[in-house]
Design an enzyme around this catalytic site. Structure first.
Site, PDB file in Angstrom:
ATOM      1  N   HIS A 228       0.822  -1.218   0.000  1.00  0.00           N
ATOM      2  CA  HIS A 228       0.000   0.000   0.000  1.00  0.00           C
ATOM      3  C   HIS A 228       0.857   1.269   0.000  1.00  0.00           C
ATOM      4  CE1 HIS A 228       0.279   0.222   4.547  1.00  0.00           C
ATOM      5  NE2 HIS A 228       0.189   1.511   4.281  1.00  0.00           N
TER       6      HIS A 228
ATOM      7  N   ASP B  85      -0.081  -7.464   1.852  1.00  0.00           N
ATOM      8  CA  ASP B  85       0.420  -6.093   1.791  1.00  0.00           C
ATOM      9  C   ASP B  85       1.954  -6.111   1.791  1.00  0.00           C
ATOM     10  OD1 ASP B  85       0.493  -3.370   1.792  1.00  0.00           O
ATOM     11  OD2 ASP B  85      -0.113  -3.121   3.884  1.00  0.00           O
TER      12      ASP B  85
ATOM     13  N   SER C 189       4.298   2.803   8.009  1.00  0.00           N
ATOM     14  CA  SER C 189       3.930   1.744   7.079  1.00  0.00           C
ATOM     15  C   SER C 189       5.099   1.346   6.188  1.00  0.00           C
ATOM     16  CB  SER C 189       2.786   2.213   6.189  1.00  0.00           C
ATOM     17  OG  SER C 189       1.569   1.986   6.836  1.00  0.00           O
TER      18      SER C 189
HETATM   19  C1  4AZ Z   1      -1.143   3.643   8.696  1.00  0.00           C
HETATM   20  O1  4AZ Z   1      -2.146   4.273   8.420  1.00  0.00           O
HETATM   21  C2  4AZ Z   1      -1.113   2.861   9.959  1.00  0.00           C
HETATM   22  N1  4AZ Z   1      -1.287   1.292  14.675  1.00  0.00           N
HETATM   23  C3  4AZ Z   1      -0.034   2.074  10.236  1.00  0.00           C
HETATM   24  C4  4AZ Z   1       0.019   1.339  11.395  1.00  0.00           C
HETATM   25  C5  4AZ Z   1      -1.039   1.403  12.283  1.00  0.00           C
HETATM   26  C6  4AZ Z   1      -2.146   2.187  12.015  1.00  0.00           C
HETATM   27  C7  4AZ Z   1      -2.166   2.913  10.840  1.00  0.00           C
HETATM   28  C8  4AZ Z   1      -0.973   0.575  13.529  1.00  0.00           C
HETATM   29  O2  4AZ Z   1      -0.174   3.632   7.956  1.00  0.00           O
END
Ligand code: 4AZ
Length: 595
Positions: free
Chosen positions: A394, A442, A537
């Site tokens: 993503h 992902d 992420s």
């Molecule tokens: C995000 O939006 C995201 N708490 C990544 C990790 C988490 C929540 C959102 C985990 O990239």
């Protein structure tokens, strides 16, 4: 990256600060929920029923190492081709009368053509004779074992000392019984004068007794008895442990470190071990003698950890046969290619470790990379060696390949440090089954552009190791998540942060219908105070094994908000994608033990 310490709080937006302090007062959920699971005890308190359903055997490389003449593909040890064996070694002779360049070549040949077994080391002369027979006093199936070795003129009885199911299973294979032995009962000595016997020691993976280690023992001794397996004498199903190969063994013999089944299926799904055996954290029981013997038997390496410098490389007794095949097996193993990953360079590991988690320093996370897209760092990524970076699907799009810049050794985005390197991206490979609405699969690979004619190597970077088995780390293991996480839409840039989280079992209770066990994993803290967040992420969740080797266990993927104890962070389960990664980057780049 959400960390609870004051220094980093200053940098975090106020919204986040409020969120964090709120979650601190929230009731921790994980413990309670995990306890619920144990209300359903498995058939035996030693056995893990969920694992048993996966039908693991000695050929499951999720659980055990493959033999050096095998390779691990899709979780199963498959035969190597003879030419894939290391070249040096001595010639061996097979039962089909052919000689082979090395023991490994014979074993890989036998793996494909099971009829040709090992006979002895050296050239075939056509004269050698090996024979195993049972000496019966009565009419029943119990007998004393006699062996005629190629190097001896006469056949000899086998000593009871050192005799057990491991050896008996191999002997019964020689006697034509594919399911091995049923039992190793005491048998009365024959009336004749026997003042010498053969002591035999096997690993249990041999396909003929000739591969075991023999020594002559003088003096009047008790002799080895054996009954080979037959269905009518085996314990009834209700009292038995059902082996994957169809054999039934007494239930009490599972998880005792002895491979009674012959395919090891009685030792691979154990919550703990009984008797003289050692419990690998991967759920495998191995004989206690394998602990600290200089050879890694547990895939997790725990059998060779904390040996207090007292690893005793087994000094084998002089074998009767010219070459001891167990020693030869170990030697072949040592000749296989090795790779280096997950170990920080010395300069960095000397640094005192930070406790509690917060600000990272150069060299702390040498596999961490940053993906710059547009004005700032959009995602994290992980260097895995060669020209390759792993990230979340993503995070990237194939159409934007020319707009990404990959930074390594980056700490502070505002004050770039001198160690910093960057690379452009050649190719974006997104998992073909990535689902943007469920976040299944992902995972994506970025192939870096080579700077001029040099290799992709990035000075200061160290690849993280990739886990080939989902059993390398267990629930509650403490792992580290790192990244430049920030609030969405907030263009302000932070420096690299890290935090310790533990692996959480049974995560579908937090995300009913949204959590896919095979492909995802969860991690967090009881109070939710440490968590990945937007911008983290694609970055790493790494876990260290007992030998301080670092594995990429998860890729930051999603979660409901950040820092909420009832909603742990969800990560892509990297072990599930080992073969997928290997297909794209080449297996030799990422395979550590089973190549
Ligand atoms: C995000 O939006 C995201 N708490 C990544 C990790 C988490 C929540 C959102 C985990 O990239």
């Amino acid at each position: 990256m959400q960390v609870p310490d004051v220094a980093s709080m200053r940098l975090l937006p106020v919204v986040l600060l409020l969120l964090c302090s709120c979650t601190r007062f929230c009731r921790p959920h994980y413990r309670k929920e995990n306890e619920k699971k144990s209300e359903l005890p498995p058939a035996s308190d030693l056995l893990d029923t969920k694992c048993l359903a996966e039908r693991h055997t000695h050929r499951s490389c999720d659980k055990v190492f493959c033999q050096p003449w095998q390779k691990c593909i899709g979780g199963t040890c498959l035969c190597k081709l003879p030419y894939q064996c290391p070249k040096n070694g001595t010639r061996v002779c097979a039962t089909n009368g052919k000689s082979f360049l090395t023991y490994c070549q014979l074993k890989s040949f036998q793996c494909l053509q099971p009829d040709s077994k090992f006979l002895n080391s050296g050239e075939c002369t056509g004269q050698e004779k090996f024979d195993v027979s049972l000496h019966h006093e009565g009419p029943d199936s119990v007998g004393l074992l006699r062996v005629k070795l190629t190097v001896l003129e006469e056949s000899m009885y086998v000593c009871k000392d050192g005799w057990g199911m491991t050896q008996a299973n191999v002997a019964c294979l020689d006697l034509g019984n594919p399911l091995g032995a049923l039992d190793t009962p005491d048998v009365a000595r024959p009336d004749i004068n026997i003042d010498e016997c053969l002591h035999v020691s096997c690993r249990g993976t041999e396909t003929s007794l000739t591969e075991c280690t023999f020594t002559r023992r003088a003096g009047v001794q008790e002799l080895a008895g054996v009954v080979c397996y037959n269905d009518s004498e085996a314990p009834p199903a209700e009292k038995a442990f059902q082996c994957v190969n169809g054999k039934r063994i007494p239930r009490g013999k599972a998880c005792d470190g002895v491979n009674d089944c012959g395919d090891q299926s009685d030792e691979l799904c154990c919550t703990r071990c009984q008797g003289a055996s050692f419990h690998c954290s991967s759920g495998v029981c191995i004989p206690q003698q394998y602990r600290c013997n200089g050879e890694r038997d547990c895939i997790t390496g725990d059998d060779e950890a904390n040996c207090g410098g007292a690893e005793r490389p087994v000094t084998s007794e002089p074998n009767l046969l010219p070459l001891d095949m167990d020693t030869e097996r170990k030697r072949i193993k040592s000749l296989l290619p090795t790779m280096s990953c997950g170990v920080k360079q010395h300069m960095h590991s000397r640094r005192k470790r930070v406790v509690g988690g917060s600000q990272a320093h150069v060299g702390d996370f040498p596999w961490q990379v940053a993906i710059k897209y547009g004005d700032g760092i959009s995602c994290g990524g992980i260097y895995i060696g060669g020209c390759w970076v792993v990230t979340a699907a993503h995070c990237v799009r194939a159409s934007r390949v020319r707009q990404y810049i990959i930074f390594s050794s980056l700490i502070d985005w505002i004050k770039p440090n001198t160690e910093l390197h960057f690379r452009l991206v050649n190719k974006v490979i997104i998992h073909e089954n990535y689902n943007g609405s469920t976040y299944q699969n992902d995972i994506a690979l970025l192939q870096l552009k080579m700077p001029s004619l040099k290799e992709c190597e990035m000075p200061g970077s160290v690849p993280a190791c990739l886990p080939w088995s989902p059993y390398l780390f267990q629930p509650n293991h403490k792992c580290i998540v790192s990244g430049w996480g920030r609030e969405k839409g907030n263009l302000r840039v932070f420096s690299l942060k890290w935090g310790e989280v533990h692996l959480i079992n049974n995560c579908s209770q937090f995300y009913p219908g949204r959590y896919f066990e095979k492909e995802m994993l969860c991690a967090g803290t009881d109070d939710g105070s440490i968590d990945a967040c937007k911008g983290d992420s694609g970055g790493p969740l790494v876990c260290q094994d007992v030998n301080n080797v670092t594995y990429l266990w998860g890729i930051v993927s999603w979660g409901e908000n950040c820092g909420k104890p009832e909603f742990p962070g969800v990560y892509t389960k990297v072990s599930n994608y080992f073969d997928w990664i290997g297909r794209h980057v080449g297996r030799s780049l990422i395979t550590q033990y089973n190549l």
